[in-house]
Design an enzyme around this catalytic site. Structure first.
Site, PDB file in Angstrom:
ATOM      1  N   LEU A 176       6.617  68.593  60.233  1.00 25.97           N
ATOM      2  CA  LEU A 176       7.260  69.596  60.554  1.00 25.97           C
ATOM      3  C   LEU A 176       7.778  70.315  58.862  1.00 25.97           C
ATOM      4  O   LEU A 176       8.018  71.434  58.623  1.00 25.97           O
ATOM      5  CB  LEU A 176       8.722  69.696  61.329  1.00 25.97           C
ATOM      6  CG  LEU A 176       8.330  69.309  62.465  1.00 25.97           C
ATOM      7  CD1 LEU A 176       9.545  68.908  63.515  1.00 25.97           C
ATOM      8  CD2 LEU A 176       7.726  70.667  63.439  1.00 25.97           C
ATOM      9  N   GLY A 177       7.990  69.454  58.086  1.00 30.71           N
ATOM     10  CA  GLY A 177       8.681  69.708  56.936  1.00 30.71           C
ATOM     11  C   GLY A 177       8.414  68.379  55.905  1.00 30.71           C
ATOM     12  O   GLY A 177       8.670  67.504  56.521  1.00 30.71           O
ATOM     13  N   GLN A 178       8.656  68.740  54.637  1.00 30.79           N
ATOM     14  CA  GLN A 178       8.741  67.594  53.754  1.00 30.79           C
ATOM     15  C   GLN A 178       9.744  67.953  52.572  1.00 30.79           C
ATOM     16  O   GLN A 178       9.866  68.886  52.283  1.00 30.79           O
ATOM     17  CB  GLN A 178       7.409  67.391  53.105  1.00 30.79           C
ATOM     18  CG  GLN A 178       6.683  66.339  53.321  1.00 30.79           C
ATOM     19  CD  GLN A 178       5.255  66.125  52.961  1.00 30.79           C
ATOM     20  OE1 GLN A 178       4.575  67.142  52.973  1.00 30.79           O
ATOM     21  NE2 GLN A 178       4.699  65.024  53.036  1.00 30.79           N
ATOM     22  N   THR A 207       9.897  62.941  54.978  1.00 33.95           N
ATOM     23  CA  THR A 207       8.981  63.818  56.138  1.00 33.95           C
ATOM     24  C   THR A 207       9.221  63.883  57.304  1.00 33.95           C
ATOM     25  O   THR A 207       9.803  63.056  57.865  1.00 33.95           O
ATOM     26  CB  THR A 207       7.619  63.260  55.649  1.00 33.95           C
ATOM     27  OG1 THR A 207       7.226  62.919  54.584  1.00 33.95           O
ATOM     28  CG2 THR A 207       6.436  64.251  56.552  1.00 33.95           C
ATOM     29  N   VAL A 208       9.576  64.997  57.828  1.00 36.61           N
ATOM     30  CA  VAL A 208       9.816  65.167  59.144  1.00 36.61           C
ATOM     31  C   VAL A 208       8.543  65.393  60.125  1.00 36.61           C
ATOM     32  O   VAL A 208       8.051  66.422  59.761  1.00 36.61           O
ATOM     33  CB  VAL A 208      10.946  66.371  59.162  1.00 36.61           C
ATOM     34  CG1 VAL A 208      11.597  66.442  60.517  1.00 36.61           C
ATOM     35  CG2 VAL A 208      12.129  66.046  58.273  1.00 36.61           C
ATOM     36  N   LYS A 213      12.590  61.912  61.457  1.00 39.96           N
ATOM     37  CA  LYS A 213      12.453  61.823  59.623  1.00 39.96           C
ATOM     38  C   LYS A 213      12.141  60.381  59.143  1.00 39.96           C
ATOM     39  O   LYS A 213      12.687  59.416  59.695  1.00 39.96           O
ATOM     40  CB  LYS A 213      13.791  62.137  59.302  1.00 39.96           C
ATOM     41  CG  LYS A 213      13.775  62.323  57.731  1.00 39.96           C
ATOM     42  CD  LYS A 213      14.683  63.189  57.127  1.00 39.96           C
ATOM     43  CE  LYS A 213      16.258  62.664  57.148  1.00 39.96           C
ATOM     44  NZ  LYS A 213      17.177  63.555  56.176  1.00 39.96           N
ATOM     45  N   ASP A 256      24.599  68.922  50.332  1.00 38.28           N
ATOM     46  CA  ASP A 256      23.307  69.716  49.988  1.00 38.28           C
ATOM     47  C   ASP A 256      23.230  70.670  51.022  1.00 38.28           C
ATOM     48  O   ASP A 256      22.497  71.007  51.729  1.00 38.28           O
ATOM     49  CB  ASP A 256      22.022  68.614  50.076  1.00 38.28           C
ATOM     50  CG  ASP A 256      20.924  69.246  49.378  1.00 38.28           C
ATOM     51  OD1 ASP A 256      21.108  70.184  48.658  1.00 38.28           O
ATOM     52  OD2 ASP A 256      19.780  68.811  49.550  1.00 38.28           O
TER      53      ASP A 256
END
Ligand SMILES: *[C@@H]1O[C@H](CO)[C@@H](O)[C@H](O)[C@H]1NC(C)=O
Ligand SMILES: *[C@@H]1O[C@H](CO)[C@@H](O)[C@H](O)[C@H]1NC(C)=O
Ligand SMILES: *[C@@H]1O[C@H](CO)[C@@H](O)[C@H](O)[C@H]1NC(C)=O
Ligand SMILES: *[C@@H]1O[C@H](CO)[C@@H](O)[C@H](O)[C@H]1NC(C)=O
Ligand SMILES: *[C@@H]1O[C@H](CO)[C@@H](O)[C@H](O)[C@H]1NC(C)=O
Ligand SMILES: *[C@@H]1O[C@H](CO)[C@@H](O)[C@H](O)[C@H]1NC(C)=O
Ligand SMILES: *[C@@H]1O[C@H](CO)[C@@H](O)[C@H](O)[C@H]1NC(C)=O
Ligand SMILES: *[C@@H]1O[C@H](CO)[C@@H](O)[C@H](O)[C@H]1NC(C)=O
Ligand SMILES: *[C@@H]1O[C@H](CO)[C@@H](O)[C@H](O)[C@H]1NC(C)=O
Ligand SMILES: *[C@@H]1O[C@H](CO)[C@@H](O)[C@H](O)[C@H]1NC(C)=O
Ligand SMILES: *[C@@H]1O[C@H](CO)[C@@H](O)[C@H](O)[C@H]1NC(C)=O
Ligand SMILES: *[C@@H]1O[C@H](CO)[C@@H](O)[C@H](O)[C@H]1NC(C)=O
Length: 745
Positions: free
Chosen positions: A420-422, A427-428, A442, A539
């Site tokens: 899904l994303g990095q 990494t997810v 994750k 964040d």
């Protein structure tokens, strides 16, 4: 200089037509294939008719000794060209920033590289910053725009470690794919005054990772190095293999025994010789058979004979030997027929032995795997977690610890299609649990033993958080080397996408934006004030705020978060966060407080109001940093010009001003002067209710409005002006301190 030793293939003589067609795109024998001592294989070439297209022109400059190749008509110096990897090595200049004894800048070079047709390798290069009082920015463009920053600091030359670029004296990070142009700038925090004796300069460069080893002497001596090698990925054209094959005249994989593959970095394709062949796949007849029999490893010389054929080889048994079932050897023949019976009996025995043996070895392997898993479980603090769980009896269900098998099954063995994303923290993956529940998994990068206790604490705290605007952590898995976290799956993407993607942002009305801001503020206020130990997110940014189908905000990514013990109000930490959102006070002092989240949240709301990137090198220098830009717009009373047009047309200008002033307060330089997250949340919730139920309408006395009336009234008594005396804007890019804000009162 050697000439192309190309024989004209005989079969071309068969048809003048084919000859003409191929000759048009193939180099002839007058082409040079070297420049100095760099070999220049086709599709590259140095003269007209010798290269595939202009992207592959290499300009050979004979005024150097030996002659030097340059890319196209640029001044980019080529060190090496590789056909099989599709790579070029070039030299790239270093950006530097030096100071003399009086603390004055002596020279300040930026580094700038523009590739017309190719892309900078994202696998082989690293963005590197060297210095003890240094920060640098990288701005890349190409298929995508990219900005990032790094800093390197140290107090003493003895505190740096040779070969280690992890923040002390040297920092490194990867660059993304699809980047063809780079701009690097480097600057110092305190003009190197404290470290000048051993480090008068800061440096920034993108370098081939294998070609640079940091050493303490670089802090002093890198001044004498002007450039470093860098790897770029080249490819033919801008089409995929499938599209390129549609026109055989222009298709570049001319060799018969070749295949085509897509470039993984930007558009275009490349060619490779098929297995069993080697050579240059871009030349007709360029791929030739490999004589595997020249390699003594191919067959067992004692018992076998090697036979090479077109595209492969095989091994046959020598005289007196026969097949033994393996390809790598033969066994000596026996000629009595009785031997066969004995051999049969023997082989049955052997079979039984093999079956039994393999069963035993299987069981052994399984036990070993189990042991390994238990080791990781221990190392990752599983025992600690189990203890905490039992000591907290009932507050957390044990099924929240997932097993490796469950998660492997859920993610189809971490299949690439599930990514899904990095991000910086891992990494997810998208996963589906046996009960059909969709989750996000994750795979974290942190694997530092000292962080494990902290990690466990975070897991425990996060599993206890139950706030509708915080992504719910469902559990974790500690049996693998790196801990895995399992979250609820949020369907509608990140707030960043919704703000910056034009097709999505048009449906993001003022009411929705206000609701998202209020919900995010509520979640952060909850983290700061309502959990057993305050949690600082560290964040907060629009990519870490997820939206569900109803545009409900969900704060995510606690990879950087810190728990603040109740007896402390601040914590000294290594500065972490994202440039553009990072609290300048925290950045300078390393003192982490809740107010750092308030600042980042202010930046997110400014992003929501303006639809502008938080950091953009495409804006004039004074406007690069959105926080600073926003504050100066408030000060100069030209807010309306920078707000997103859609919401100005739709929204009540007074409401927009109120929210903007709130943002102004969140962005104050001194943390003390910023409101708390609780105050911000109350104010935004008040406004959101007002937008939904404007005063004077019939539903004024709904339950919600009643709560609102009984609630803290001061929360929407908004002070329209800004307190100026202590407010100073900040820009980490220009390093200039703007004048204090004066609202004219
Ligand atoms: C090219 O030749 C020069 C001098 O002969 C030598 O110093 C240099 O290392 C060579 N470069 C490569 C890439 O072989
Ligand atoms: C070769 O390099 C020299 C020195 O940098 C330069 O003056 C000259 O113009 C170059 N020649 C060509 C053909 O680019
Ligand atoms: C192309 O060939 C090289 C060496 O022959 C090999 O290393 C590389 O993996 C191949 N690339 C692809 C995409 O097959
Ligand atoms: C450099 O730093 C020193 C000490 O921090 C300061 O005294 C001096 O004024 C600075 N010089 C410049 C030009 O900023
Ligand atoms: C430092 O550099 C400045 C100009 O950049 C110059 O005026 C000054 O004399 C230099 N100081 C020393 C000690 O070299
Ligand atoms: C990068 O930014 C420039 C200037 O804002 C813009 O024109 C360009 O389209 C952007 N490129 C991409 C790929 O987003
Ligand atoms: C960097 O260090 C590694 C091992 O420490 C060594 O193998 C390599 O050759 C070095 N590279 C350079 C460019 O010095
Ligand atoms: C690091 O390398 C430099 C030069 O390469 C050397 O002078 C220095 O002693 C080394 N430091 C350590 C701690 O090994
Ligand atoms: C691809 O390249 C061709 C010619 O080199 C050019 O005309 C075309 O616009 C390019 N297409 C894209 C999508 O960049
Ligand atoms: C195929 O490529 C050649 C050479 O680039 C070009 O002249 C020709 O028009 C192309 N044909 C088609 C059908 O696109
Ligand atoms: C090249 O990319 C296209 C589009 O992404 C894809 O359909 C095709 O299968 C790829 N071809 C190869 C050989 O990888
Ligand atoms: C293989 O063995 C033959 C004789 O049995 C010998 O002549 C030959 O050199 C050997 N080849 C290699 C590659 O060892």
């Amino acid at each position: 200089m050697a000439l192309h030793a190309m024989l004209l293939p005989q079969k071309l003589l068969l048809g003048a037509f084919i000859l003409a067609a191929i000759a048009a795109s193939q180099p002839d024998s007058s082409c040079y294939d070297t420049c100095g001592n760099v070999s220049v294989p086709y599709p590259f070439g140095t003269t007209d008719g010798c290269y595939l297209d202009l992207a592959f022109l290499i300009t050979c400059n004979d005024s150097f000794e030996p002659p030097k190749p340059f890319l196209g008509s640029s001044n980019i110096d080529v060190l090496d060209i590789s056909l099989s990897d599709g790579e070029l090595r070039i030299t790239n200049f270093i950006a530097s920033d030096c100071y003399n004894e009086s603390g004055l800048p002596v020279h300040d070079f930026y580094s700038d590289l523009t590739l017309e047709d190719f892309f900078i390798s994202y696998t082989r290069n690293k963005f590197t910053v060297v210095g003890c009082d240094t920060y640098a920015f990288i701005y890349g463009s190409g298929v995508q725009n990219y900005t990032s920053g790094l800093d390197a600091r140290c107090d003493h030359i003895d505190s740096v470690v040779n070969g280690s670029c992890s923040g002390i004296g040297c920092s490194q990070t990867s660059i993304p794919k699809g980047i063809s142009s780079l701009y690097l700038s480097v600057n110092s925090y305190k003009n190197h005054s404290a470290v000048r004796s051993f480090n008068p300069c800061g440096f920034a460069f993108v370098v081939e990772a294998e070609a640079y080893n940091f050493s303490s002497s670089d802090l002093q001596q890198l001044e004498n190095t002007k450039s470093f090698p860098m790897v770029i990925d080249w490819a033919v054209g801008n089409e995929t293999c499938e599209d390129a094959k549609k026109n055989m005249t222009s298709y570049a994989c001319k060799a018969e025994d070749s295949y085509c593959y897509n470039s993984t970095n930007g558009p275009g394709y490349r060619c490779n010789c098929s297995t069993g062949f080697h050579g240059n796949p871009y030349l007709s007849d360029g791929c030739t058979d490999i004589d595997e029999c020249k390699n003594p490893e191919s067959c067992d010389n004692k018992t076998q004979i090697c036979n090479n054929f077109f595209g492969g080889f095989n091994c046959s048994c020598r005289k007196g030997y026969e097949e033994d079932g393996s390809e790598k050897s033969c066994r000596a023949k026996e000629n009595q027929s009785r031997v066969i019976i004995i051999a049969l009996g023997f082989s049955i025995g052997l079979l039984a032995l093999v079956v039994g043996g393999s069963w035993i070895s299987c069981a052994l392997k399984r036990r070993k795997l189990l042991k390994l898993k238990q080791k990781f479980f221990k190392q990752n603090g599983g025992l600690m977690l189990q203890q905490k769980i039992t000591s907290q009896r009932g507050s957390m269900e044990t099924d929240k610890i997932f097993s490796t098998e469950e998660l492997e099954k859920a993610t189809n063995n971490y299949d690439k299609s599930r990514v899904l994303g990095q991000g910086g923290y891992g990494t997810v993956y998208k996963g589906v649990l046996p009960n059909k529940k969709v989750v996000a998994i994750k795979k974290s990068k942190i694997n530092d033993k000292s962080q494990i206790e902290q990690f466990i604490n975070e897991v425990i705290v996060l599993t206890q958080i139950n706030h509708k605007n915080v992504v719910k952590l469902l559990g974790c898995c500690l049996e693998t080397e790196v801990p895995l976290l399992v979250y609820e799956f949020i369907t509608n993407g990140t707030l960043y996408d919704h703000i910056h993607n034009k097709s999505l942002s048009s449906s993001l009305s003022w009411e929705k934006r206000l609701k998202i801001a209020a919900e995010t503020a509520g979640a952060l206020a909850y983290l700061h004030f309502s959990t057993s130990m305050p949690i600082i997110h560290r964040d907060v940014k629009s990519t870490n705020i997820l939206l569900d189908d109803n545009y409900m905000a969900k704060v995510s990514d606690f990879g950087a978060s810190k728990l603040i013990p109740l007896d402390k109000t601040q914590l000294t930490t290594l500065v972490q966060g994202t440039f553009g959102y990072l609290d300048p006070e925290y950045f300078h002092t390393s003192q982490l407080t809740e107010k750092s989240d308030v600042y980042s949240f202010g930046v997110v709301v400014a992003e929501l109001l303006t639809g502008k990137e938080v950091l953009s090198f495409n804006r004039p220098e004074s406007e690069r940093n959105l926080a600073m830009y926003f504050i100066s717009a408030i000060k100069e009373d030209r807010l309306v010009q920078i707000l997103e047009d859609d919401i100005v047309n739709e929204g009540n200008i007074e409401e927009l001003k109120e929210v903007s002033n709130l943002v102004g307060r969140c962005l104050r330089v001194r943390g003390e002067d910023r409101p708390t997250m609780k105050e911000v949340a109350m104010e935004l919730e008040g406004l959101a209710v007002m937008v939904k139920h404007p005063w004077g309408e019939d539903d004024l006395y709904t339950e919600e409005a009643e709560y609102f009336l009984n609630g803290p009234r001061h929360s929407f008594n908004i002070d329209i002006g800004i307190d100026c005396s202590s407010t100073v804007g900040y820009s980490s890019i220009t390093n200039q301190v703007p004048k204090p804000i004066d609202d004219g009162r």
